[in-house]
Motif scaffolding. Structure first.
Motif, PDB file in Angstrom:
ATOM      1  N   UNK A   1       6.993   6.815  -5.639  1.00  0.00           N
ATOM      2  CA  UNK A   1       5.709   6.646  -4.975  1.00  0.00           C
ATOM      3  C   UNK A   1       4.651   6.471  -6.049  1.00  0.00           C
ATOM      4  N   UNK A   2       3.872   5.419  -5.931  1.00  0.00           N
ATOM      5  CA  UNK A   2       2.813   5.138  -6.885  1.00  0.00           C
ATOM      6  C   UNK A   2       1.457   5.237  -6.206  1.00  0.00           C
ATOM      7  N   UNK A   3       0.539   5.961  -6.830  1.00  0.00           N
ATOM      8  CA  UNK A   3      -0.842   6.036  -6.360  1.00  0.00           C
ATOM      9  C   UNK A   3      -1.647   4.968  -7.064  1.00  0.00           C
ATOM     10  N   UNK A   4      -2.277   4.093  -6.279  1.00  0.00           N
ATOM     11  CA  UNK A   4      -3.104   3.008  -6.828  1.00  0.00           C
ATOM     12  C   UNK A   4      -4.497   3.156  -6.224  1.00  0.00           C
ATOM     13  N   UNK A   5      -5.381   3.764  -6.978  1.00  0.00           N
ATOM     14  CA  UNK A   5      -6.701   4.096  -6.438  1.00  0.00           C
ATOM     15  C   UNK A   5      -7.603   2.879  -6.287  1.00  0.00           C
ATOM     16  N   UNK A   6      -7.400   1.873  -7.108  1.00  0.00           N
ATOM     17  CA  UNK A   6      -8.293   0.705  -7.109  1.00  0.00           C
ATOM     18  C   UNK A   6      -8.208  -0.031  -5.773  1.00  0.00           C
ATOM     19  N   UNK A   7      -9.339  -0.175  -5.110  1.00  0.00           N
ATOM     20  CA  UNK A   7      -9.397  -0.815  -3.797  1.00  0.00           C
ATOM     21  C   UNK A   7      -9.129  -2.320  -3.865  1.00  0.00           C
ATOM     22  N   UNK A   8      -9.129  -2.883  -5.064  1.00  0.00           N
ATOM     23  CA  UNK A   8      -8.835  -4.306  -5.199  1.00  0.00           C
ATOM     24  C   UNK A   8      -7.352  -4.612  -5.026  1.00  0.00           C
ATOM     25  N   UNK A   9      -6.514  -3.586  -5.074  1.00  0.00           N
ATOM     26  CA  UNK A   9      -5.078  -3.816  -4.931  1.00  0.00           C
ATOM     27  C   UNK A   9      -4.699  -3.880  -3.455  1.00  0.00           C
ATOM     28  N   UNK A  10      -4.010  -4.940  -3.081  1.00  0.00           N
ATOM     29  CA  UNK A  10      -3.468  -5.061  -1.729  1.00  0.00           C
ATOM     30  C   UNK A  10      -2.200  -5.903  -1.824  1.00  0.00           C
ATOM     31  N   UNK A  11      -1.382  -5.880  -0.782  1.00  0.00           N
ATOM     32  CA  UNK A  11      -0.166  -6.689  -0.779  1.00  0.00           C
ATOM     33  C   UNK A  11       0.225  -7.000   0.654  1.00  0.00           C
ATOM     34  N   UNK A  12       1.130  -7.951   0.801  1.00  0.00           N
ATOM     35  CA  UNK A  12       1.677  -8.328   2.096  1.00  0.00           C
ATOM     36  C   UNK A  12       3.109  -7.823   2.174  1.00  0.00           C
ATOM     37  N   UNK A  13       3.530  -7.424   3.372  1.00  0.00           N
ATOM     38  CA  UNK A  13       4.864  -6.853   3.550  1.00  0.00           C
ATOM     39  C   UNK A  13       5.932  -7.830   3.074  1.00  0.00           C
TER      40      UNK A  13
END
Length: 289
Positions: free
Chosen positions: A59-71
């Motif tokens: 499990x990775x915590x990515x705080x930056x709101x600029x990070x997103x991905x598609x399933x």
């Protein structure tokens, strides 16, 4: 597990992607263009577990709101002190990132330096960096026509398909809550591994089947099982390989197919679907080796 996607010449990005663990990758111009649009962002390991004798989940915590991905997409995985960049498919849903700023990966043990680091050196609070990529995904928009999904996985090829399955379950929950959004049809998962212990995320998959019995179904296959299968799993298990007939029975004009696994398996089913007149744009695949 996936590495930086190499697009198949002559096909659209969304139709097929090939993943390798080799050091050298030849990318088409379109793949390079897609690849460099994403930012490299910091991430922190906040959880780890053994999913099988050879696979470890993170499990990775990515705080930056600029990070997103598609399933269905993967991440380039940058490790301090390791010169080789890893490439691992995300197996969590976009909703987990939206709600908790976390993504989940499942990494198979190999001699590839990033995989060795994950299995031998990674600890809680280890800091890494990630960059999202890949054109193998399911990201329907609310106004699009309803589709059924058939997901065909081999081994650790379950990772991007589990992300898609979890995303589909989130869409079904939205429907149940009468929220506005995409109306998804039925989802069928075909998943093959050598034995029961190598079928990853069994409980997560069956929990979704039980939560949505009229919408989500799964068939699990083991090719080299040597021990007795538990009563809980037996209704879902077939000893042998996924057959072309089983897939053919699910063909319809409303169905999208997503395939991820070893190249021979992926080649076989994508070719069989084409031979059965499934439009190429309805056949999405990603290979790993």
């Amino acid at each position: 597990m996936a590495c930086a996607a190499v697009m198949i010449p002559g096909l659209r990005c969304s139709v097929g992607a090939v993943c390798t663990q080799g050091a050298s990758l030849r990318l088409t111009f379109s793949a390079l263009r897609c690849h460099h649009l994403s930012l490299v962002l910091s991430a922190k390991v906040c959880g780890a577990a053994s999913e099988s004798p050879s696979v470890k989940s993170l499990l990775l915590l990515i705080a930056d709101q600029d990070f997103s991905f598609k399933a269905g997409q993967w991440v380039d995985f940058f490790i301090p002190g390791v010169s080789v960049v890893g490439g691992f498919s995300i197996c969590s849903s976009p909703r987990l990132l939206e709600q908790e700023r976390m993504i989940e990966l499942a990494v198979k043990y190999t001699n590839h330096p990033p995989a060795l680091w994950v299995h031998n050196k990674c600890t809680l609070d280890s800091e890494v960096a990630v960059r999202v990529g890949g054109e193998f995904f399911f990201d329907p928009q609310p106004a699009e026509a309803s589709r059924n999904l058939v997901l065909i996985a081999g081994g650790v090829g379950i990772n991007p398909l589990l992300s898609i399955l979890r995303h589909a379950a989130d869409l079904l929950r939205e429907q149940a809550n009468k929220e506005h959004g995409y109306e998804i049809g039925t989802i069928k998962l075909f998943y093959s591994a050598k034995n029961i212990s190598e079928l990853l995320f069994k409980k997560n998959i069956l929990d979704l089947v039980n939560e949505f019995p009229e919408k989500i179904a799964c068939s699990l296959y083991v090719t080299k099982q040597t021990t007795q299968i538990s009563a809980e799993l037996k209704p879902y298990i077939t000893e042998g390989r996924i057959t072309e007939k089983e897939i053919r029975d699910h063909i319809s004009k409303e169905t999208l197919f997503y395939i991820c696994g070893p190249p021979p398996m992926t080649d076989f089913f994508s070719k069989q679907l084409e031979n059965n007149h499934v439009p190429k744009e309805h056949i999405n695949f990603e290979k790993w080796w």
